[in-house]
Design a protein around this motif. Structure first.
Motif, PDB file in Angstrom:
ATOM      1  N   GLY A 103       0.821  -1.205   0.000  1.00  0.00           N
ATOM      2  CA  GLY A 103       0.000   0.000   0.000  1.00  0.00           C
ATOM      3  C   GLY A 103       0.850   1.249   0.000  1.00  0.00           C
ATOM      4  O   GLY A 103       0.570   2.224  -0.703  1.00  0.00           O
ATOM      5  N   THR A 104       1.893   1.240   0.810  1.00  0.00           N
ATOM      6  CA  THR A 104       2.801   2.399   0.865  1.00  0.00           C
ATOM      7  C   THR A 104       3.446   2.629  -0.494  1.00  0.00           C
ATOM      8  O   THR A 104       3.579   3.770  -0.955  1.00  0.00           O
ATOM      9  N   ALA A 105       3.860   1.513  -1.129  1.00  0.00           N
ATOM     10  CA  ALA A 105       4.479   1.642  -2.456  1.00  0.00           C
ATOM     11  C   ALA A 105       3.491   2.227  -3.455  1.00  0.00           C
ATOM     12  O   ALA A 105       3.854   3.068  -4.290  1.00  0.00           O
ATOM     13  N   VAL A 106       2.257   1.797  -3.337  1.00  0.00           N
ATOM     14  CA  VAL A 106       1.214   2.305  -4.238  1.00  0.00           C
ATOM     15  C   VAL A 106       1.076   3.813  -4.078  1.00  0.00           C
ATOM     16  O   VAL A 106       0.983   4.554  -5.069  1.00  0.00           O
ATOM     17  N   LEU A 152     -18.913  13.712   3.255  1.00  0.00           N
ATOM     18  CA  LEU A 152     -19.366  12.313   3.167  1.00  0.00           C
ATOM     19  C   LEU A 152     -19.773  11.963   1.740  1.00  0.00           C
ATOM     20  O   LEU A 152     -19.468  10.871   1.231  1.00  0.00           O
ATOM     21  N   VAL A 153     -20.468  12.894   1.100  1.00  0.00           N
ATOM     22  CA  VAL A 153     -20.957  12.644  -0.272  1.00  0.00           C
ATOM     23  C   VAL A 153     -19.799  12.662  -1.266  1.00  0.00           C
ATOM     24  O   VAL A 153     -19.665  11.761  -2.102  1.00  0.00           O
ATOM     25  N   VAL A 154     -18.954  13.670  -1.164  1.00  0.00           N
ATOM     26  CA  VAL A 154     -17.834  13.782  -2.120  1.00  0.00           C
ATOM     27  C   VAL A 154     -16.868  12.608  -1.953  1.00  0.00           C
ATOM     28  O   VAL A 154     -16.289  12.119  -2.934  1.00  0.00           O
ATOM     29  N   ALA A 155     -16.716  12.138  -0.719  1.00  0.00           N
ATOM     30  CA  ALA A 155     -15.805  11.022  -0.471  1.00  0.00           C
ATOM     31  C   ALA A 155     -16.255   9.770  -1.213  1.00  0.00           C
ATOM     32  O   ALA A 155     -15.432   8.920  -1.572  1.00  0.00           O
ATOM     33  N   LEU A 156     -17.555   9.633  -1.447  1.00  0.00           N
ATOM     34  CA  LEU A 156     -18.038   8.476  -2.215  1.00  0.00           C
ATOM     35  C   LEU A 156     -17.411   8.499  -3.603  1.00  0.00           C
ATOM     36  O   LEU A 156     -16.963   7.467  -4.125  1.00  0.00           O
ATOM     37  N   ALA A 157     -17.382   9.690  -4.169  1.00  0.00           N
ATOM     38  CA  ALA A 157     -16.836   9.816  -5.518  1.00  0.00           C
ATOM     39  C   ALA A 157     -15.316   9.659  -5.514  1.00  0.00           C
ATOM     40  O   ALA A 157     -14.751   8.939  -6.353  1.00  0.00           O
ATOM     41  N   THR A 158     -14.661  10.322  -4.587  1.00  0.00           N
ATOM     42  CA  THR A 158     -13.193  10.274  -4.607  1.00  0.00           C
ATOM     43  C   THR A 158     -12.676   8.881  -4.273  1.00  0.00           C
ATOM     44  O   THR A 158     -11.644   8.452  -4.814  1.00  0.00           O
ATOM     45  N   THR A 159     -13.380   8.161  -3.426  1.00  0.00           N
ATOM     46  CA  THR A 159     -12.944   6.796  -3.108  1.00  0.00           C
ATOM     47  C   THR A 159     -13.113   5.897  -4.323  1.00  0.00           C
ATOM     48  O   THR A 159     -12.234   5.069  -4.638  1.00  0.00           O
ATOM     49  N   GLY A 160     -14.241   6.091  -5.017  1.00  0.00           N
ATOM     50  CA  GLY A 160     -14.452   5.319  -6.247  1.00  0.00           C
ATOM     51  C   GLY A 160     -13.367   5.627  -7.266  1.00  0.00           C
ATOM     52  O   GLY A 160     -12.806   4.724  -7.909  1.00  0.00           O
ATOM     53  N   GLY A 161     -13.056   6.911  -7.379  1.00  0.00           N
ATOM     54  CA  GLY A 161     -12.016   7.313  -8.323  1.00  0.00           C
ATOM     55  C   GLY A 161     -10.664   6.737  -7.943  1.00  0.00           C
ATOM     56  O   GLY A 161      -9.917   6.235  -8.801  1.00  0.00           O
ATOM     57  N   THR A 162     -10.371   6.774  -6.645  1.00  0.00           N
ATOM     58  CA  THR A 162      -9.071   6.268  -6.185  1.00  0.00           C
ATOM     59  C   THR A 162      -8.946   4.772  -6.434  1.00  0.00           C
ATOM     60  O   THR A 162      -7.921   4.286  -6.952  1.00  0.00           O
ATOM     61  N   LEU A 192      -1.498   8.686   3.163  1.00  0.00           N
ATOM     62  CA  LEU A 192      -1.785   7.533   4.032  1.00  0.00           C
ATOM     63  C   LEU A 192      -3.122   6.905   3.676  1.00  0.00           C
ATOM     64  O   LEU A 192      -3.300   5.689   3.783  1.00  0.00           O
ATOM     65  N   ARG A 193      -4.056   7.731   3.272  1.00  0.00           N
ATOM     66  CA  ARG A 193      -5.367   7.206   2.869  1.00  0.00           C
ATOM     67  C   ARG A 193      -5.215   6.318   1.631  1.00  0.00           C
ATOM     68  O   ARG A 193      -5.789   5.229   1.557  1.00  0.00           O
ATOM     69  N   VAL A 194      -4.437   6.799   0.661  1.00  0.00           N
ATOM     70  CA  VAL A 194      -4.191   6.003  -0.549  1.00  0.00           C
ATOM     71  C   VAL A 194      -3.438   4.722  -0.181  1.00  0.00           C
ATOM     72  O   VAL A 194      -3.738   3.638  -0.687  1.00  0.00           O
TER      73      VAL A 194
END
Lengths: 708, 322
Positions: B9-12, B90-100, B269-271
């Protein structure tokens, strides 16, 4: 009328002189009590021999008693109805009721007095309230005469939530015996006629009693550690696995005690020789205007009864106790008793903490404060100092807590703050990057709560418990701080000392305090008190606008006849440019100050100019309709008179004004809003930007929690 | 395995700096939008008042209370803005998590913006449905887990006489609640990874496998999360130490740079956490093998026609002459 009397006393009074501390009280009610504790049934079985002296100049035909424990008898008592079954956030536990029954009351010669006795409800007429008991006498007690009574009683202690009671094997026994009320002769505390001062037990009130001597025999299981008012003169072990402890104390108004097998007793001694330096004695003697001998303190044995899990805080409690004995003694008069007992309540009995009785106080702390980082939360220190302070304001200067709670709570808040600042510095809480001072807490209440009632209000007369707390404690503290700033700290220190010395072992009223302060200050301060303690007024001075503009050169026609000259706009602008180049142009500065509140006190306005120059103008209050002059300003000639709500100050200056500040030294602590005391001519957003950046950062953390 | 997943994960995260920066920009933009009204109000209010300057240096209750008296609704307004920002987050995070997740799992070579946008849109509604389920499940699960302990703590506080015991039980209740909440969020993450990897349209179908994956290997999941949390704590401590060295009231730019550096690293760290979770899911629940290609339908055998028999020499019935 009151003002005339004050002025008369000022005219006749000798210059402020040191009054000697009285050695003893006039003893009115002596108690010889025997009580046995049944720790399983949580009951007391007691008997008392009471000697009461009639302090009046006329005979008294009845006796009034306080039976405070009946406040916990049922849900219909006045205390329970007013409090909703809680005190200071502690709820009444289920089935935690208590009561006191007088099973027999006889005159010393055996005459039964119970026949005509009945309960009274002088405050609210609540027939279910049983905290005041009136006992008619077959023959009145003559003026100056005495009566001796033998009283038998039993009591069921309530579960602790409001000062007194039990929790498992811990007992804090306060207000537990039939206690005579105070008979006030005509003239005492401003009374027109003599009579009993005996109020019901209210949610917001505390207590009031006469001085006397106490001898109390307490019988409890042998394993129990006992602490009490006074000094233990004897301990006897009994054949039934109990022990009897005898405590005695003269010149006190009450007696309380505690018992628990879990107490760890720690003793220490405050030494008047070793714990106070000669320099400190000399400085205080100069401050309060007394001789070195008069400020000498005596030794005090300290008995600390700690819960085992709080042993790590032993030194904190002792340090606070010694600091309190020292500074209260130096400032107001030596502590006259040889002992001080401090009780640390059991966990689950926190409602018995933070209370005061003569030579016996209860504190309160938590295991969480044993260690870093919370060991810098000075809660146990504050409680110990505050409750000790009540030895001065409540036990020795025994004002009526029912009717004038500010005289003990507020005075003590003020004194406690001074001790804490002196010994521990500004911050009461310093943990996790947060800092909070005691004064800041008081001022926070002053700003946010705004629950202004008349400070001099009976305890049960406030519109809510919060109002009672704020007005009796914090607002009085701020009033005294403001008074000190206006009359001078030395003058207030001498006034407080004189008030304590003069009324030690007596029952003063607010008027007595006003008179002493006026006498020591050498001026009539009734106007100050009229605004601050007698009325619910707010003090809020504000700089409402600031302007500083360059003065334009005059244009147009000037002069008459042949000498008339025309100064054109172009010529005027040319002159202005030259003046700018030479930095010689003047500024017209206009500052508007406003009184948003009703209280008017003398203050000052500081003007800060470019280049660092400052100018200070005293602003002296003028009489507004219905508002008395406080007597504090030297007179209009020495400052800008401020009549009315607004005051405009206009002046010419060589430099541009940067900012204006009213009360620049922050002397008027009673001001409800300090932020509006100053204003800039031009806004500076540096602080707002810094706060804005912090706001963005914390919102970013919040968003991270949401998953972003 | 969890250690391998963490390293992966860190490498990613290190390999995808632009993705990290994208997340940081979203975070900053939303925070600025939420803060701006309050910031402008504070500027207008505090600018003329030297008495408010103390608030720029440290949090002062007294000053804030005075300001809120001069501007009624100041504190509640700030609170409402924070709440609204959180809700929008909360709403925007749905999109950014999907994108990530799309960026981290897709194999195509298209631009970051394309892949991120594709994932953000494609999985938004599915993540929304999943999020609503989590929103219901989280308080239920933590409440069920912690409530008995909280009740016990309350009882001990009133009746036991032992402060240590009451405090300990309360701390245990908080720890249990925290642990349950972490697991609920890990299940959500696992479901999201499965959803993206398998492009499953029916969200509820994935709940069971996600739950099973996490609950059958709780320590692995917890250790991946814990490493990430420890790194975050170290970063925060570093930020606090450095920011407290900035003199109060001065060097605002330095303070802002420190703040944003922390937020940027936090996004990293989230990524890294998502990358580790992808790795963990791959190891614990491998993608099912593709079904074998269907065999072609058997062709009918062509009829074999026997060639006519050759006549025997000298004999035999004459054929056809007569």
């Amino acid at each position: 009328m009151r003002r005339l009397a004050l002025l008369a006393s000022l005219a006749l009074a000798a210059p402020a002189a040191a009054d000697p501390l009285p050695a003893h009280a006039s003893r009115v009610a002596d108690y010889d009590v025997r009580v046995k504790l049944d720790p399983d049934a949580k009951t007391l079985a007691g008997s008392e021999h009471v000697t009461w002296r009639n302090p009046a100049t006329e005979p008294v035909g009845e006796l009034w008693f306080h039976l405070y424990l009946n406040a916990f008898k049922n849900s219909e008592s006045t205390f329970f109805k007013e409090s909703g079954g809680q005190l200071r956030g502690d709820l009444m536990p289920d089935e935690g009721w208590g009561f006191i029954d007088v099973t027999s009351i006889r005159r010393k010669d055996g005459v039964d007095l119970a026949g005509g006795a009945r309960f009274e409800q002088p405050d609210d007429g609540n027939a279910a309230d049983r905290t005041v008991w009136r006992v008619p006498l077959p023959e009145p007690v003559p003026a100056g005469g005495t009566i001796e009574l033998d009283v038998e009683f039993t009591a069921k202690l309530p579960r602790v939530f409001a000062r007194t009671g039990y929790f498992r094997d811990y007992f804090l026994v306060g207000q537990w015996f039939p206690k005579l009320a105070v008979f006030e002769p005509a003239g005492a505390r401003g009374r027109a006629t003599s009579g009993w001062n005996c109020h019901q037990f209210h949610a917001n009130s505390e207590f009031y009693a006469d001085f006397g001597s106490y001898r109390v025999e307490i019988t409890a299981p042998k394993s129990y550690v006992i602490g009490a008012t006074g000094t233990r003169s004897e301990r006897r072990d009994n054949p039934d696995s109990t022990s009897t402890h005898v405590f005695e104390r003269d010149d006190v108004i009450d007696f309380a005690w505690a018992a628990s097998p879990r107490f760890v007793e720690v003793t220490a001694r405050f030494s008047g020789q070793q714990d106070v330096s000669e320099q400190e004695y000399a400085e205080v003697a100069a401050l309060v205007g007394r001789s070195r001998e008069e400020v000498q303190l005596t030794d005090v044995d300290i008995h600390l009864l700690l819960q085992p899990e709080h042993l790590a805080q032993r030194d904190r409690h002792l340090r606070a106790a010694k600091a309190a004995i020292k500074w209260f003694g130096l400032w107001y008069g030596r502590y006259p008793y040889p002992t001080l007992t401090i009780v640390d309540p059991a966990f689950g009995a926190g409602g018995s903490g933070g209370m005061e009785y003569p030579t016996f106080i209860t504190a309160g702390t938590s295991v969480l404060l044993n260690r870093w980082p919370l060991d810098r939360v000075l809660a146990p220190e504050e409680v110990v100092v505050h409750e000790f302070g009540h030895q001065y304001w409540q036990s020795m200067v025994a004002s009526n807590e029912f009717e004038e709670s500010w005289l003990d709570e507020g005075f003590n808040s003020y004194s406690t703050g001074r001790v804490m600042d002196k010994v521990y510095g500004e911050w009461m809480i310093e943990a996790f990057g947060l800092r909070l001072g005691g004064l800041e807490l008081s001022r926070l209440q002053n700003s946010v709560e705004r629950m202004f009632d008349r400070i001099r209000t009976p305890a049960w007369g406030y519109s809510s418990g919060s109002n009672y707390g704020f007005n009796s404690y914090a607002r009085t503290e701020l009033t005294l701080l403001t008074l000190g700033a206006l009359v001078g700290e030395e003058t207030l220190a001498r006034a407080m000392r004189t008030y304590h010395e003069r009324f030690r072992f007596r029952h003063p009223t607010s008027d007595d305090f006003y008179a002493v302060v006026s006498e020591v200050a050498g001026r009539d301060l009734s106007g100050f008190f009229a605004q601050t303690t007698e009325r619910p007024g707010i003090l809020d001075d504000e700089v409402s606008s600031v302007r500083s503009e360059k003065v334009d050169e005059p244009q147009g026609f000037f002069g008459e006849g042949e000498g008339k000259k025309n100064v054109t706009g172009k010529e005027a602008h040319e002159k202005e440019k030259q003046a700018d180049a030479a930095s010689g142009r003047r500024w017209r500065t206009t500052v508007m100050v406003r009184r948003r509140g009703e209280v008017t006190l003398p203050t000052s306005l500081r003007l800060d100019y470019e280049g660092g120059e400052t100018q200070t103008l005293p602003l002296v209050e003028q009489d507004r309709a219905g508002v008395e002059n406080t007597g504090l300003s030297p007179g209009p000639a020495s400052g800008e008179p401020w009549r009315g709500r607004f005051k405009k100050i206009e002046l010419l200056s060589a430099k541009r004004l940067v900012s204006a500040t009213v009360d620049p030294e922050d002397r008027l602590k009673l001001d409800v809003n300090a932020a509006n005391n100053s204003r800039r001519a031009e806004p500076d957003t540096a602080a707002a930007n810094r706060w804005g950046a912090r706001l963005v950062f914390w919102l970013q953390q919040l968003l991270a929690l949401s998953g972003l | 395995m969890s250690w391998r997943a963490t390293l992966a994960g860190t490498a990613v995260a290190r390999r995808n700096p632009r993705l990290v920066a994208t997340l940081w920009l979203f975070n900053l933009a939303l925070a600025l939008a939420g803060a701006l009204p309050g910031w402008m109000t504070l500027s207008a209010l505090m600018g003329p008042l030297p008495g408010a300057d103390a608030l720029g240096e440290a949090f002062r209750f007294g000053v804030l209370s005075d300001l809120s008296e001069l501007q009624p609704g100041l504190v509640s307004g700030l609170g409402r803005a924070a709440l609204a920002t959180f809700g929008l987050g909360l709403v925007v995070a749905l999109a950014t998590t999907g994108g990530t997740l799309e960026v981290l799992t897709s194999a195509d070579e298209r631009s970051l913006a394309h892949r991120f946008g594709r994932g953000a849109g494609r999985f938004f509604l599915r993540f929304l449905r999943l999020g609503l389920i989590t929103l219901l499940a989280a308080p239920l699960a933590t409440g069920l887990a912690a409530a008995p302990l909280l009740a016990l703590s309350r009882h001990l506080r009133r009746e036991s006489g032992s402060e240590w015991l009451a405090v300990s039980v309360w701390v245990l209740a908080a720890a249990v609640a925290g642990l349950v909440l972490v697991f609920v969020l890990l299940v959500q993450d696992a479901a999201r990874v499965l959803l993206v990897r398998d492009d499953e349209r029916r969200v509820r179908r994935l709940l069971r496998p996600a739950l099973g994956t996490v609950l059958r290997h709780p320590l692995k999941w917890l250790s991946v999360w814990s490493w990430n949390a420890v790194l975050l704590s170290v970063l925060f401590a570093l930020y606090l130490a450095l920011s407290s060295a900035v003199p109060p009231g001065k060097l605002l730019v330095v303070l802002v740079l420190l703040q944003q550096a922390f937020v940027l690293l936090r996004c990293g760290l989230r990524v890294a956490l998502l990358g580790a979770e992808i790795e963990l899911v791959a190891a614990l629940r491998p993608r099912p093998p593709a079904p074998p290609a269907a065999a072609p339908p058997p062709q009918p055998e062509p009829e074999l026609v026997e060639p006519p028999a050759e006549p025997e020499p000298g004999g035999g019935a004459p054929v056809g002459l007569g």
